[in-house]
Scaffold this motif. Structure first.
Motif, PDB file in Angstrom:
ATOM      1  N   ARG A 243       0.848  -1.191   0.000  1.00  0.00           N
ATOM      2  CA  ARG A 243       0.000   0.000   0.000  1.00  0.00           C
ATOM      3  C   ARG A 243       0.888   1.248   0.000  1.00  0.00           C
ATOM      4  NH1 ARG A 243      -5.517  -1.299   3.355  1.00  0.00           N
ATOM      5  NH2 ARG A 243      -5.676  -3.496   2.731  1.00  0.00           N
ATOM      6  N   PRO A 244       0.624   2.205  -0.891  1.00  0.00           N
ATOM      7  CA  PRO A 244       1.536   3.348  -1.054  1.00  0.00           C
ATOM      8  C   PRO A 244       1.454   4.405   0.038  1.00  0.00           C
ATOM      9  CG  PRO A 244      -0.347   3.547  -2.527  1.00  0.00           C
ATOM     10  CD  PRO A 244      -0.455   2.197  -1.886  1.00  0.00           C
ATOM     11  N   THR A 245       0.341   4.460   0.777  1.00  0.00           N
ATOM     12  CA  THR A 245       0.148   5.492   1.791  1.00  0.00           C
ATOM     13  C   THR A 245       0.273   4.879   3.181  1.00  0.00           C
ATOM     14  OG1 THR A 245      -1.375   6.673   0.319  1.00  0.00           O
ATOM     15  CG2 THR A 245      -1.429   7.259   2.662  1.00  0.00           C
ATOM     16  N   ASN A 246       1.033   5.524   4.028  1.00  0.00           N
ATOM     17  CA  ASN A 246       1.199   4.989   5.381  1.00  0.00           C
ATOM     18  C   ASN A 246      -0.074   5.104   6.208  1.00  0.00           C
ATOM     19  OD1 ASN A 246       3.808   4.164   5.032  1.00  0.00           O
ATOM     20  ND2 ASN A 246       4.729   5.979   5.965  1.00  0.00           N
ATOM     21  N   CYS A 247      -0.754   6.258   6.137  1.00  0.00           N
ATOM     22  CA  CYS A 247      -2.002   6.391   6.879  1.00  0.00           C
ATOM     23  C   CYS A 247      -2.883   7.425   6.208  1.00  0.00           C
ATOM     24  CB  CYS A 247      -1.757   6.750   8.344  1.00  0.00           C
ATOM     25  SG  CYS A 247      -1.191   8.437   8.645  1.00  0.00           S
ATOM     26  N   SER A 248      -4.192   7.345   6.482  1.00  0.00           N
ATOM     27  CA  SER A 248      -5.124   8.263   5.829  1.00  0.00           C
ATOM     28  C   SER A 248      -6.299   8.570   6.745  1.00  0.00           C
ATOM     29  CB  SER A 248      -5.648   7.664   4.516  1.00  0.00           C
ATOM     30  OG  SER A 248      -6.575   6.615   4.774  1.00  0.00           O
ATOM     31  N   PHE A 249      -6.951   9.679   6.431  1.00  0.00           N
ATOM     32  CA  PHE A 249      -8.198  10.062   7.082  1.00  0.00           C
ATOM     33  C   PHE A 249      -8.949  10.987   6.154  1.00  0.00           C
ATOM     34  CE2 PHE A 249     -10.669  13.273   9.347  1.00  0.00           C
ATOM     35  CZ  PHE A 249     -11.543  12.477  10.061  1.00  0.00           C
ATOM     36  N   ILE A 250     -10.264  10.782   6.030  1.00  0.00           N
ATOM     37  CA  ILE A 250     -11.132  11.738   5.342  1.00  0.00           C
ATOM     38  C   ILE A 250     -12.402  11.865   6.163  1.00  0.00           C
ATOM     39  CG2 ILE A 250     -12.061   9.916   3.829  1.00  0.00           C
ATOM     40  CD1 ILE A 250     -12.510  12.133   1.724  1.00  0.00           C
ATOM     41  N   GLY A 251     -12.789  13.103   6.484  1.00  0.00           N
ATOM     42  CA  GLY A 251     -13.981  13.334   7.294  1.00  0.00           C
ATOM     43  C   GLY A 251     -14.032  14.759   7.783  1.00  0.00           C
ATOM     44  N   ARG A 252     -15.031  15.054   8.598  1.00  0.00           N
ATOM     45  CA  ARG A 252     -15.184  16.404   9.116  1.00  0.00           C
ATOM     46  C   ARG A 252     -14.031  16.784  10.034  1.00  0.00           C
ATOM     47  NH1 ARG A 252     -21.257  16.574  11.393  1.00  0.00           N
ATOM     48  NH2 ARG A 252     -20.620  14.517  12.161  1.00  0.00           N
ATOM     49  N   ALA A 253     -13.730  18.078  10.097  1.00  0.00           N
ATOM     50  CA  ALA A 253     -12.637  18.554  10.940  1.00  0.00           C
ATOM     51  C   ALA A 253     -12.965  18.411  12.410  1.00  0.00           C
ATOM     52  CB  ALA A 253     -12.322  20.009  10.616  1.00  0.00           C
ATOM     53  N   ASP A 254     -14.251  18.499  12.762  1.00  0.00           N
ATOM     54  CA  ASP A 254     -14.654  18.324  14.150  1.00  0.00           C
ATOM     55  C   ASP A 254     -16.127  17.954  14.174  1.00  0.00           C
ATOM     56  OD1 ASP A 254     -14.129  18.147  16.843  1.00  0.00           O
ATOM     57  OD2 ASP A 254     -13.202  20.135  16.941  1.00  0.00           O
ATOM     58  N   VAL A 255     -16.556  17.338  15.263  1.00  0.00           N
ATOM     59  CA  VAL A 255     -17.956  16.954  15.429  1.00  0.00           C
ATOM     60  C   VAL A 255     -18.427  17.416  16.800  1.00  0.00           C
ATOM     61  CG1 VAL A 255     -17.984  15.001  13.832  1.00  0.00           C
ATOM     62  CG2 VAL A 255     -17.179  14.658  16.153  1.00  0.00           C
ATOM     63  N   LYS A 256     -19.726  17.681  16.920  1.00  0.00           N
ATOM     64  CA  LYS A 256     -20.238  18.383  18.099  1.00  0.00           C
ATOM     65  C   LYS A 256     -20.075  17.607  19.396  1.00  0.00           C
ATOM     66  CE  LYS A 256     -24.969  16.872  17.006  1.00  0.00           C
ATOM     67  NZ  LYS A 256     -26.334  17.325  16.676  1.00  0.00           N
ATOM     68  N   ARG A 257     -20.145  16.279  19.348  1.00  0.00           N
ATOM     69  CA  ARG A 257     -20.056  15.514  20.594  1.00  0.00           C
ATOM     70  C   ARG A 257     -18.635  15.056  20.908  1.00  0.00           C
ATOM     71  NH1 ARG A 257     -24.961  13.497  18.393  1.00  0.00           N
ATOM     72  NH2 ARG A 257     -26.766  14.237  19.555  1.00  0.00           N
ATOM     73  N   SER A 258     -17.696  15.383  20.046  1.00  0.00           N
ATOM     74  CA  SER A 258     -16.301  14.999  20.283  1.00  0.00           C
ATOM     75  C   SER A 258     -15.395  16.184  19.986  1.00  0.00           C
ATOM     76  CB  SER A 258     -15.929  13.799  19.399  1.00  0.00           C
ATOM     77  OG  SER A 258     -16.767  12.697  19.656  1.00  0.00           O
ATOM     78  N   LYS A 259     -15.691  17.304  20.617  1.00  0.00           N
ATOM     79  CA  LYS A 259     -14.972  18.537  20.357  1.00  0.00           C
ATOM     80  C   LYS A 259     -13.462  18.381  20.574  1.00  0.00           C
ATOM     81  CE  LYS A 259     -18.146  21.602  19.245  1.00  0.00           C
ATOM     82  NZ  LYS A 259     -18.111  22.329  17.952  1.00  0.00           N
ATOM     83  N   HIS A 260     -12.717  18.882  19.614  1.00  0.00           N
ATOM     84  CA  HIS A 260     -11.259  19.032  19.683  1.00  0.00           C
ATOM     85  C   HIS A 260     -10.491  17.701  19.544  1.00  0.00           C
ATOM     86  CE1 HIS A 260     -12.354  23.000  20.837  1.00  0.00           C
ATOM     87  NE2 HIS A 260     -12.792  22.641  22.035  1.00  0.00           N
ATOM     88  N   ARG A 310     -13.010   9.729  17.167  1.00  0.00           N
ATOM     89  CA  ARG A 310     -14.423   9.624  17.514  1.00  0.00           C
ATOM     90  C   ARG A 310     -15.311  10.206  16.430  1.00  0.00           C
ATOM     91  NH1 ARG A 310     -15.405  11.390  23.816  1.00  0.00           N
ATOM     92  NH2 ARG A 310     -14.281   9.666  24.838  1.00  0.00           N
ATOM     93  N   GLY A 311     -16.551   9.698  16.361  1.00  0.00           N
ATOM     94  CA  GLY A 311     -17.525  10.233  15.431  1.00  0.00           C
ATOM     95  C   GLY A 311     -18.500  11.146  16.154  1.00  0.00           C
ATOM     96  N   SER A 312     -19.785  11.074  15.772  1.00  0.00           N
ATOM     97  CA  SER A 312     -20.789  11.894  16.439  1.00  0.00           C
ATOM     98  C   SER A 312     -20.957  11.484  17.895  1.00  0.00           C
ATOM     99  CB  SER A 312     -22.131  11.784  15.704  1.00  0.00           C
ATOM    100  OG  SER A 312     -22.018  12.345  14.409  1.00  0.00           O
ATOM    101  N   ALA A 313     -20.521  10.281  18.222  1.00  0.00           N
ATOM    102  CA  ALA A 313     -20.439   9.837  19.608  1.00  0.00           C
ATOM    103  C   ALA A 313     -19.059   9.213  19.789  1.00  0.00           C
ATOM    104  CB  ALA A 313     -21.557   8.849  19.932  1.00  0.00           C
TER     105      ALA A 313
END
Length: 419
Positions: A243-260, A310-313
């Motif tokens: 696999r060419p990429t060591n790690c990845s993430f795609i998603g919202r920058a922050d979510v209301k129930r998991s601030k910061h 974390r996601g929305s929870a």
């Protein structure tokens, strides 16, 4: 003791069903089939062919009633993939408990209600249903009702305490335990632990125990969208070493129930940016960004490690997607990761700086293993590759164990268990 014997007999019978059925093994050639006895020395491909008797087995009817409010039914997770072969089900949706009572006024069978809110009123309907009907399939002579408490991200005490007791069993998303190890005074086990865990709860519960008769069971989140990209054999994922990429993430920058938390992840990753070679993409809203094909086949499948904040929870659908696609989850420790019959395989630490340090060690070890293999023509497997394989196997086993538990729970709800 009789209940415990029933438990043990069920576990043994469920996992022996494949061998108990009348089956034959066949070699599948290019144009015709041969029984294996004709040429035992020939390399064979085996296929289990179930007997006609299994297709003719008795069945029981089940209704899955889905509350239409709050993004259901289209975006809700359903329970039907976990149903046993002896159940024939239909799915319908309702707008309120009054609507539900009208739709099912002549249905005396077993019903699973899928709902996110309004649990108190639905529970009261379940009690009224038991009170008002007598012609049922239950051993208790009353209709039975289960609840799938879907997406209860708030852990709303008012919809749990003295409410869950009104159902025959409860399945719920999102795991939580109090300081005493209980969940609002109830015992909450991960679905699958009854069959595959080492500490099983005795079911049905006695009259002195709090909770529904057939227990309260935590159901781990599935993928947010069970896409065609996920429908492959557990062992067919691409090796981490390629696999060419060591790690990845795609998603919202922050979510209301998991601030910061995602900001903390970003800071920890960026401190080692060049060394980690991570691809992190932030989107403006939930489930937006790349297409599903790109998300599964590029963002996940081409990454050795998948960042899983974390996601929305506390939980996130992303964890299951990573496990199923063979990308090793990198995640901060939470109770639910250790609630299932086996701890979730992944790179787990107490905070994001600790997660990143562990990621670096796994990536460095893989580079060392690959270099040694190249020099000595070896075939040693890195710890990262092993984690990837363990993850896909874990999820495959988890699904089988959850199905076994559902088989037992439903047999109890349908009044099919003796002893």
């Amino acid at each position: 003791m009789a209940e415990m014997a029933t438990t043990q007999q069920h576990r043994a019978s469920f996992f022996n069903q494949a061998s108990d059925c009348s089956t034959k093994s066949y070699y599948r050639g290019p144009s015709k089939s041969y029984t294996t006895n004709n040429n035992p020395s020939r390399k064979q491909l085996l296929r289990q062919v179930h007997s006609t008797d299994e297709l003719m087995q008795p069945y029981h009817l089940l209704t899955i009633a889905i509350d239409s409010r709050h993004s259901c039914p289209d975006l809700c997770t359903f329970v039907h993939p976990l149903l046993p072969s002896w159940v024939r089900y239909r799915q319908l949706h309702f707008n309120s408990e009054v609507d539900l009572a009208e739709i099912l006024k002549d249905d005396h069978g077993h019903v699973i209600v899928v709902a996110r809110t309004n649990i108190v009123n639905i529970a009261n309907w379940a009690v009224a249903r038991r009170t008002n009907h007598t012609n049922t399939t239950s051993s208790d002579g009353v209709p039975t009702t289960g609840l799938f408490h879907n997406a209860d991200e708030r852990f709303h005490k008012g919809e749990i305490v003295d409410v869950y007791d009104k159902f025959d069993y409860v399945l719920r998303q999102y795991y939580q335990r109090d300081e005493d190890g209980k969940f609002h005074g109830y015992t909450l086990h991960a679905l699958g632990n009854y069959t595959c865990g080492t500490k099983q709860q005795s079911l049905p519960l006695s009259e002195t125990e709090s909770g529904p008769r057939w227990g309260i069971h935590y159901v781990p989140l599935n993928a947010h969208t069970v896409d065609v990209q996920l429908l492959h054999h557990a062992t067919s994922n691409y090796p981490t070493s390629l696999r060419p990429t060591n790690c990845s993430f795609i998603g919202r920058a922050d979510v209301k129930r998991s601030k910061h938390e995602r900001e903390n992840m970003k800071i920890a990753v960026e401190e080692h940016g060049a060394e980690l070679n991570c691809t992190v993409t932030y989107t403006g809203a939930f489930a937006t960004g790349n297409s599903k094909f790109e998300y599964f086949n590029y963002d996940i499948s081409q990454a050795k490690i998948g960042l899983s904040p974390r996601g929305s929870a506390i939980e996130t659908h992303r964890l299951t997607e990573l496990l199923r696609m063979g990308s090793v989850p990198a995640i901060v420790a939470e109770d639910y990761l250790f609630a299932t019959f086996k701890s979730v395989p992944g790179i787990i630490a107490e905070d994001w700086p600790g997660v990143v340090q562990s990621m670096k060690k796994y990536l460095a070890e893989e580079r060392e293993v690959l270099a040694a293999n190249q020099i000595g023509a070896g075939t040693n497997m890195s710890k990262l590759e092993m984690l990837s394989r363990e993850g896909t196997k874990f999820y495959r086993d988890l699904e089988a164990c959850m199905m076994a538990d559902m088989d037992f729970i439903l047999k109890g709800a349908f009044g099919l268990l003796s002893g």
